[in-house]
Design a protein around this motif. Structure first.
Motif, short mmCIF file in Angstrom:
data_model
loop_
_atom_site.label_atom_id
_atom_site.label_comp_id
_atom_site.label_asym_id
_atom_site.label_seq_id
_atom_site.Cartn_x
_atom_site.Cartn_y
_atom_site.Cartn_z
N CYS A 222 -14.91 24.64 -0.32
CA CYS A 222 -14.50 25.94 0.19
C CYS A 222 -14.85 26.03 1.67
O CYS A 222 -15.97 25.71 2.08
N VAL A 223 -13.90 26.46 2.50
CA VAL A 223 -14.14 26.56 3.94
C VAL A 223 -15.05 27.74 4.28
O VAL A 223 -15.57 27.82 5.38
N ARG A 224 -15.25 28.64 3.33
CA ARG A 224 -16.10 29.81 3.57
C ARG A 224 -17.55 29.57 3.13
O ARG A 224 -18.48 29.79 3.90
N CYS A 225 -17.74 29.11 1.90
CA CYS A 225 -19.10 28.98 1.36
C CYS A 225 -19.56 27.53 1.18
O CYS A 225 -20.74 27.29 1.00
N PHE B 149 -10.11 27.87 -0.37
CA PHE B 149 -11.22 28.70 -0.82
C PHE B 149 -11.49 28.50 -2.30
O PHE B 149 -10.56 28.31 -3.08
N CYS C 50 -14.62 33.10 -3.44
CA CYS C 50 -14.30 33.53 -2.07
C CYS C 50 -12.87 34.04 -1.97
O CYS C 50 -12.61 35.00 -1.25
N HIS C 51 -11.96 33.41 -2.69
CA HIS C 51 -10.57 33.88 -2.69
C HIS C 51 -10.50 35.30 -3.22
O HIS C 51 -9.82 36.16 -2.63
N GLU D 165 -12.91 37.54 -3.34
CA GLU D 165 -13.57 38.45 -2.40
C GLU D 165 -12.66 38.80 -1.23
O GLU D 165 -12.59 39.95 -0.80
N GLN D 166 -11.94 37.81 -0.71
CA GLN D 166 -11.02 38.06 0.39
C GLN D 166 -9.85 38.93 -0.07
O GLN D 166 -9.42 39.83 0.67
#
Length: 71
Positions: free
Chosen positions: A37-40, A57, A61-62, A64-65
């Motif tokens: 995941c590029v976020r977490c 993601f 995270c997907h 959440e976005q």
């Protein structure tokens, strides 16, 4: 005519987005971060990658976005 033009513009926007996502996935392959995941930084489910190889993601995270209206 306006409907055809709008449809064509939407298709072009979608193709542009998809192309960008694929190139970004290829970059992640090159730098060794594909599947993370590029976020977490957590692993993305193999089933997700199989369905959408350009996904960036993890499910959490997907969601959440999406809930925040960022997608």
């Amino acid at each position: 005519m306006d409907c055809d033009r709008n449809l064509m513009l939407q298709r072009l926007e979608w193709m542009s987005l998809l192309t960008r996502q694929v190139f970004e996935a290829l970059e992640r392959i090159d730098n060794g971060t594909y599947g993370l995941c590029v976020r977490c930084g957590h692993s993305i489910a193999v089933k997700c990658l199989a369905a959408l190889p350009w996904v960036a993601f993890c499910t959490t995270c997907h969601e959440e976005q999406a809930d925040a209206g960022l997608m």
